[in-house]
Design an enzyme around this catalytic site. Structure first.
Site, short mmCIF file in Angstrom:
data_model
loop_
_atom_site.label_atom_id
_atom_site.label_comp_id
_atom_site.label_asym_id
_atom_site.label_seq_id
_atom_site.Cartn_x
_atom_site.Cartn_y
_atom_site.Cartn_z
CB SER A 35 62.10 48.47 63.43
OG SER A 35 63.60 49.82 63.68
CG ASP B 137 58.77 45.93 64.74
OD1 ASP B 137 57.84 45.03 64.95
OD2 ASP B 137 58.39 47.01 64.31
P1 13P Z 1 51.66 51.35 62.16
O1 13P Z 1 52.52 51.98 60.80
O2 13P Z 1 50.61 50.98 61.62
O3 13P Z 1 52.01 52.17 62.79
O4 13P Z 1 52.87 49.71 62.42
C1 13P Z 1 54.02 49.65 63.06
C2 13P Z 1 54.29 48.01 63.00
O5 13P Z 1 53.67 47.66 62.64
C3 13P Z 1 55.13 47.77 63.97
O6 13P Z 1 55.71 47.03 63.43
O1 G3H Z 2 57.04 47.73 61.14
C1 G3H Z 2 58.05 48.90 60.60
C2 G3H Z 2 57.80 49.76 62.24
O2 G3H Z 2 57.05 50.92 61.96
C3 G3H Z 2 59.27 50.04 61.98
O3 G3H Z 2 59.69 51.05 61.37
O4 G3H Z 2 61.33 50.51 60.60
O5 G3H Z 2 60.62 52.36 59.72
O6 G3H Z 2 61.58 51.69 62.50
P1 G3H Z 2 61.41 51.47 60.95
ZN ZN Z 3 54.93 45.86 61.91
#
Ligand code: 13P
Ligand code: G3H
Ligand code: ZN
Length: 312
Positions: free
Chosen positions: A50, A83
């Site tokens: 992310s 992500d």
């Molecule tokens: P969770 O918070 O349910 O693990 O989802 C993770 C996610 O969608 C990352 O993109």
């Molecule tokens: O969807 C989000 C993921 O759990 C990543 O979380 O943005 O805190 O790294 P983060």
């Molecule tokens: Zn997500």
């Protein structure tokens, strides 16, 4: 084996009625835990990063950790994915910096703007051999410190998917059918139900097209309990039932995103170790317990939820 895109993984997953786990990575222990589990179970895997992870660990460190995991696990396909890319610039930076897949998350924009930004990323990514995931519909929950309330979330509208996919040229689509981000998804005692009717309608509109589920953690109650018994203060909540994820994995859903369950496992291991012996101060003593929990979570998902064991 070099890093791969998700193209072949998704084709096989679609045809084989299983899904690939996409797990978030933030440090060495998490990369090791996920890829060791996948390596031992001979499962393809997606490691996703992310914006917050890039800020925390630095892009280069994360890429090099993933490259090390490739060397240690040469027999499984590994994709490196951005992500929730918020804009073209972060997607470009990851495409230029060695990722094989990026998500452009334009779900906060109106439909036409989402198409516009997604198309721009697709053009750049495809010219560089990288695949793209986009999102239609809005999930509830917390992601990168942005909280979307249940009222502001919205299911994906099947009427929109065909036009979106054909106009953008995107490779996979994240949809909102009742999952949500974070460890506080549903109230205890409730019965969460994913909207399989919407999923099946979408499948009909875009046949053979890989669908992605975000927010798919199940919030293992044993880890919540360990955390709270060892000085933690997590609110009571439950996650997405695993039998529903298994059902989704049998359909057009080819990628299932899990982060919170890894965080809970890691934190439970660390808290338990430090509480049991307050004299511990060697990080290896508690990180190895957290890492073992993360590995156990990933192995369980591969075997019992995603169905990707032996599919490498
Ligand atoms: P969770 O918070 O349910 O693990 O989802 C993770 C996610 O969608 C990352 O993109
Ligand atoms: O969807 C989000 C993921 O759990 C990543 O979380 O943005 O805190 O790294 P983060
Ligand atoms: Zn997500």
């Amino acid at each position: 084996m070099a890093l791969v895109t998700t193209k072949e993984m998704f084709k096989k997953a679609y045809e084989g009625g299983y899904a690939i786990g996409a797990f978030n990575v933030n440090n060495m222990e998490i990369v090791q835990a996920i890829t060791e589990a996948a390596g031992e179970l001979n499962s393809p895997i997606i490691l996703q990063v992310s914006a917050g992870a890039r800020k925390y660990a630095n892009h280069t460190y994360l890429v090099k950790l993933v490259e090390a995991a490739l060397i240690e696990n040469p027999n499984i396909p590994i994709a490196l994915h951005l992500d929730h890319g918020a804009d073209f610039d972060i997607c470009k930076s990851c495409i230029d910096g060695g990722f094989t897949s990026v998500m452009i998350d334009g779900s906060r924009f109106p439909f036409a703007e989402n198409i516009e930004v997604t198309k721009k990323v697709v053009e750049y990514a495809h010219a560089h051999g990288v695949v793209v995931e986009a999102e239609l519909g809005k999930l509830a929950g917390i992601e990168d410190d942005v909280k979307v309330s249940a009222e502001d979330s919205s299911y994906t509208q099947p009427d929109e998917v065909e036009e979106f996919v054909s106009k953008t040229g995107v490779d996979s689509l994240a949809i909102a059918i009742g999952t949500s981000h974070g460890a506080y998804k549903f109230k205890p005692g409730t019965k969460p139900q994913l909207r399989f009717d919407i999923l099946h309608e979408i499948e009909k509109r875009i046949p053979n097209f890989p669908i992605v589920l975000h927010g798919a953690s199940s919030v293992p109650q044993e880890y919540v309990k360990i955390i709270n018994e060892n000085g933690g203060k997590l609110k009571d909540a439950i996650g997405v039932p695993e039998d529903q994820l298994r059902e989704a994995a049998r359909s057009a859903v080819c990628k299932i995103n899990i982060d919170s369950d890894l965080r809970l496992g890691l934190t439970a291991g660390i808290r338990q170790t430090l509480f049991a012996d307050p004299s511990i101060f060697d990080p290896r003593d508690y990180l190895k317990v957290g890492r073992a929990n993360v590995k156990a979570v990933v192995a369980h998902k591969i075997k019992d939820v995603l169905g990707s064991e032996g599919k490498a």
